[in-house]
Design a protein around this motif. Structure first.
Motif, PDB file in Angstrom:
ATOM      1  N   ILE A   1       0.826  -1.203   0.000  1.00 45.86           N
ATOM      2  CA  ILE A   1       0.000   0.000   0.000  1.00 45.86           C
ATOM      3  C   ILE A   1       0.868   1.263   0.000  1.00 45.86           C
ATOM      4  O   ILE A   1       0.605   2.211  -0.741  1.00 45.86           O
ATOM      5  CB  ILE A   1      -0.958  -0.005   1.207  1.00 45.86           C
ATOM      6  CG1 ILE A   1      -2.049  -1.063   0.984  1.00 45.86           C
ATOM      7  CG2 ILE A   1      -1.597   1.372   1.417  1.00 45.86           C
ATOM      8  CD1 ILE A   1      -2.938  -1.293   2.179  1.00 45.86           C
ATOM      9  N   VAL A   2       1.916   1.263   0.816  1.00 43.57           N
ATOM     10  CA  VAL A   2       2.821   2.420   0.850  1.00 43.57           C
ATOM     11  C   VAL A   2       3.496   2.597  -0.509  1.00 43.57           C
ATOM     12  O   VAL A   2       3.652   3.730  -0.996  1.00 43.57           O
ATOM     13  CB  VAL A   2       3.875   2.256   1.968  1.00 43.57           C
ATOM     14  CG1 VAL A   2       4.980   3.297   1.820  1.00 43.57           C
ATOM     15  CG2 VAL A   2       3.223   2.376   3.334  1.00 43.57           C
ATOM     16  N   LYS A   3       3.877   1.491  -1.137  1.00 45.14           N
ATOM     17  CA  LYS A   3       4.489   1.570  -2.462  1.00 45.14           C
ATOM     18  C   LYS A   3       3.524   2.180  -3.470  1.00 45.14           C
ATOM     19  O   LYS A   3       3.905   3.021  -4.290  1.00 45.14           O
ATOM     20  CB  LYS A   3       4.919   0.172  -2.918  1.00 45.14           C
ATOM     21  CG  LYS A   3       5.655   0.164  -4.254  1.00 45.14           C
ATOM     22  CD  LYS A   3       6.118  -1.239  -4.615  1.00 45.14           C
ATOM     23  CE  LYS A   3       6.862  -1.242  -5.940  1.00 45.14           C
ATOM     24  NZ  LYS A   3       7.327  -2.618  -6.302  1.00 45.14           N
ATOM     25  N   LYS A   4       2.265   1.800  -3.388  1.00 44.94           N
ATOM     26  CA  LYS A   4       1.256   2.354  -4.298  1.00 44.94           C
ATOM     27  C   LYS A   4       1.019   3.836  -4.000  1.00 44.94           C
ATOM     28  O   LYS A   4       0.832   4.641  -4.911  1.00 44.94           O
ATOM     29  CB  LYS A   4      -0.051   1.571  -4.173  1.00 44.94           C
ATOM     30  CG  LYS A   4      -1.155   2.079  -5.107  1.00 44.94           C
ATOM     31  CD  LYS A   4      -2.329   1.138  -5.162  1.00 44.94           C
ATOM     32  CE  LYS A   4      -3.484   1.743  -5.942  1.00 44.94           C
ATOM     33  NZ  LYS A   4      -3.106   2.127  -7.326  1.00 44.94           N
ATOM     34  N   ILE A   5       1.031   4.201  -2.713  1.00 45.61           N
ATOM     35  CA  ILE A   5       0.884   5.613  -2.338  1.00 45.61           C
ATOM     36  C   ILE A   5       2.012   6.437  -2.955  1.00 45.61           C
ATOM     37  O   ILE A   5       1.787   7.518  -3.505  1.00 45.61           O
ATOM     38  CB  ILE A   5       0.886   5.777  -0.800  1.00 45.61           C
ATOM     39  CG1 ILE A   5      -0.400   5.203  -0.206  1.00 45.61           C
ATOM     40  CG2 ILE A   5       1.023   7.253  -0.414  1.00 45.61           C
ATOM     41  CD1 ILE A   5      -0.402   5.168   1.309  1.00 45.61           C
ATOM     42  N   LEU A   6       3.237   5.918  -2.882  1.00 47.54           N
ATOM     43  CA  LEU A   6       4.386   6.622  -3.442  1.00 47.54           C
ATOM     44  C   LEU A   6       4.224   6.805  -4.948  1.00 47.54           C
ATOM     45  O   LEU A   6       4.458   7.884  -5.500  1.00 47.54           O
ATOM     46  CB  LEU A   6       5.674   5.849  -3.148  1.00 47.54           C
ATOM     47  CG  LEU A   6       6.170   5.877  -1.715  1.00 47.54           C
ATOM     48  CD1 LEU A   6       7.299   4.867  -1.514  1.00 47.54           C
ATOM     49  CD2 LEU A   6       6.670   7.271  -1.346  1.00 47.54           C
ATOM     50  N   THR A   7       3.827   5.722  -5.617  1.00 48.49           N
ATOM     51  CA  THR A   7       3.643   5.785  -7.078  1.00 48.49           C
ATOM     52  C   THR A   7       2.524   6.748  -7.450  1.00 48.49           C
ATOM     53  O   THR A   7       2.664   7.563  -8.369  1.00 48.49           O
ATOM     54  CB  THR A   7       3.331   4.387  -7.635  1.00 48.49           C
ATOM     55  OG1 THR A   7       4.370   3.485  -7.269  1.00 48.49           O
ATOM     56  CG2 THR A   7       3.230   4.431  -9.146  1.00 48.49           C
ATOM     57  N   ASP A   8       1.408   6.668  -6.731  1.00 53.07           N
ATOM     58  CA  ASP A   8       0.247   7.518  -7.034  1.00 53.07           C
ATOM     59  C   ASP A   8       0.474   8.974  -6.675  1.00 53.07           C
ATOM     60  O   ASP A   8      -0.265   9.859  -7.116  1.00 53.07           O
ATOM     61  CB  ASP A   8      -0.998   7.005  -6.299  1.00 53.07           C
ATOM     62  CG  ASP A   8      -1.470   5.654  -6.809  1.00 53.07           C
ATOM     63  OD1 ASP A   8      -1.023   5.266  -7.899  1.00 53.07           O
ATOM     64  OD2 ASP A   8      -2.276   4.997  -6.124  1.00 53.07           O
ATOM     65  N   SER A   9       1.493   9.231  -5.834  1.00 55.61           N
ATOM     66  CA  SER A   9       1.733  10.608  -5.368  1.00 55.61           C
ATOM     67  C   SER A   9       2.590  11.413  -6.311  1.00 55.61           C
ATOM     68  O   SER A   9       2.786  12.610  -6.083  1.00 55.61           O
ATOM     69  CB  SER A   9       2.411  10.581  -3.985  1.00 55.61           C
ATOM     70  OG  SER A   9       1.559  10.026  -3.013  1.00 55.61           O
ATOM     71  N   ILE A  10       3.125  10.778  -7.365  1.00 57.37           N
ATOM     72  CA  ILE A  10       3.951  11.524  -8.315  1.00 57.37           C
ATOM     73  C   ILE A  10       3.087  12.583  -8.979  1.00 57.37           C
ATOM     74  O   ILE A  10       2.014  12.306  -9.498  1.00 57.37           O
ATOM     75  CB  ILE A  10       4.547  10.591  -9.374  1.00 57.37           C
ATOM     76  CG1 ILE A  10       5.523   9.617  -8.719  1.00 57.37           C
ATOM     77  CG2 ILE A  10       5.256  11.397 -10.462  1.00 57.37           C
ATOM     78  CD1 ILE A  10       6.154   8.643  -9.690  1.00 57.37           C
ATOM     79  N   ILE A  11       3.562  13.786  -8.920  1.00 53.40           N
ATOM     80  CA  ILE A  11       2.791  14.922  -9.434  1.00 53.40           C
ATOM     81  C   ILE A  11       2.762  14.885 -10.957  1.00 53.40           C
ATOM     82  O   ILE A  11       3.771  14.695 -11.596  1.00 53.40           O
ATOM     83  CB  ILE A  11       3.425  16.238  -8.975  1.00 53.40           C
ATOM     84  CG1 ILE A  11       3.433  16.261  -7.442  1.00 53.40           C
ATOM     85  CG2 ILE A  11       2.670  17.455  -9.513  1.00 53.40           C
ATOM     86  CD1 ILE A  11       4.243  17.397  -6.859  1.00 53.40           C
TER      87      ILE A  11
END
Length: 397
Positions: free
Chosen positions: A387-397
């Protein structure tokens, strides 16, 4: 995107590091950021983790990427820089060019065609009697994110050594063969053969010293719409974007991974203790349903927390639940044969028999219970990592 507040060209002063922040470094995550993320993950507050990740990426995304243009003197570095910036040699703020060596000190240029890029025109290698080591120290070699090595006529030993030094630093680099117009105007062989010969010569020279598959572009600074120049621009744009996020994402990921691992290790030490049920807040430690709810709350991946986090990310909660292997007890047991076997009827009979065996029975039961909880905990921990990995990926502006 807004262009950084950077003058079009800045001669290098004695305080070079004050001009070139080198993406804040980002080889190490700032201590305050790491501390805040550690506290948020430790408390199972994914919403706060999301906020801090976004803030970190927003800060680093505004930092310019430093690109060094270097090569042997006379190879046309300044001409290439002007062509890349799409300005003429006589225009204001163009890089000075000439037959004699014109670049004496590293000079920074910017371009509206490449937002968030600082393009540094460096003095040529092999100038004077200085060694390559002195040259690298003089230009503050470690401050750059990507190197564009300009070559023409021949790929000298100086450039080979430069490539090796860049490779040892783990930095990206391109080989750009300029003055292709001159090569083609004097050719005897067909154009395709000339291009292939140049490309193969560079590749073979570098392969001899262990540099495999270098990125090579054959261009003419006077014909920026022809040959490999358009491809060079596209590649550079992609790499600038990648560099802006690659380092920060990697460091955020490493930090989160360490925090989660430390949290799991710390909690595993409590499993099997007399206070385990109280710590977990459950009545029956053999009830996997109760344990799963408690573990989800412990890591902050319960439905309420997931819903809040997903909403802040602008994503449906199911997108995050779908990657979880511990959505419910049935999903866990279906995907893990070992836990499934330990919770079948046969295992229950075995526990009943063991309970009648003094000392040894209790020891075996306790061992199996501890193993089961640690294994169960690790399954949930894998979910929080995903989930944290997906958060990081999804957070790319």
């Amino acid at each position: 995107m807004t262009q950084p507040n950077q003058s079009l060209h800045i001669p290098l002063s004695t305080s070079f590091t004050s001009i070139v922040p080198y993406n804040m470094g980002w080889t190490v995550l700032p201590k305050a950021t790491a501390t805040n993320i550690e506290k948020a993950l430790g408390d199972g507050k994914l919403l706060e983790v999301v906020s801090m990740i976004r803030e970190t990426l927003e800060t680093v995304s505004s930092a310019p990427v430093s690109i060094a243009v270097t090569g042997d003197s006379g190879n046309g570095m300044s001409s290439f820089i002007n062509a890349l910036r799409e300005i003429g040699h006589d225009e204001k703020d163009s890089a000075p060019t000439g037959v004699v060596r014109t670049t004496q000190v590293p000079t920074c240029y910017s371009s509206s065609h490449f937002p968030y890029m600082e393009l540094w025109d460096l003095p040529g290698t092999g100038t004077g009697t200085q060694s390559l080591e002195n040259y690298l120290e003089k230009i503050h070699f470690s401050q750059y994110d990507l190197f564009i090595i300009i070559a023409s006529e021949q790929f000298s030993m100086n450039l080979v050594k430069l490539v090796k030094a860049i490779q040892r630093q783990g930095k990206r680099f391109y080989i750009v063969w300029t003055k292709l117009d001159r090569d083609l105007s004097t050719r005897v062989l067909p154009e395709e053969q000339v291009l292939q010969n140049i490309w193969e010569n560079i590749q073979e020279t570098l392969q001899k010293v262990g540099v495999c598959e270098p990125i090579i572009f054959l261009v003419s600074s006077f014909e920026p719409l022809l040959h490999d120049f358009p491809e060079l621009k596209d590649t550079l744009n992609r790499d600038i974007s990648d560099i802006r996020y690659c380092g920060p994402l990697e460091n955020l990921s490493d930090t989160c991974e360490k925090i989660i691992n430390d949290k799991v290790t710390s909690f595993q030490e409590q499993i099997g203790s007399k206070t385990f049920q109280d710590i977990l807040g459950i009545q029956d430690e053999d009830d996997l349903g109760q344990c799963l709810i408690a573990y989800h709350l412990f890591f902050g991946v319960d439905d309420k927390s997931l819903q809040q986090m997903a909403q802040s990310m602008g994503k449906p909660m199911e997108e995050y639940r779908a990657i979880m292997k511990s959505r419910d007890v049935h999903t866990v047991l279906t995907g893990d044969w070992a836990l499934s076997c330990m919770n079948c009827k046969t295992a229950s009979y075995l526990y009943s028999i063991l309970s009648y065996i003094p000392f040894l029975g209790d020891t075996v039961i306790n061992y199996l219970r501890v193993w089961k909880h640690r294994h169960f905990l690790e399954i949930v921990a894998k979910d929080i990592r995903s989930i944290v990995k997906k958060i990081l990926t999804d957070s790319i502006i």
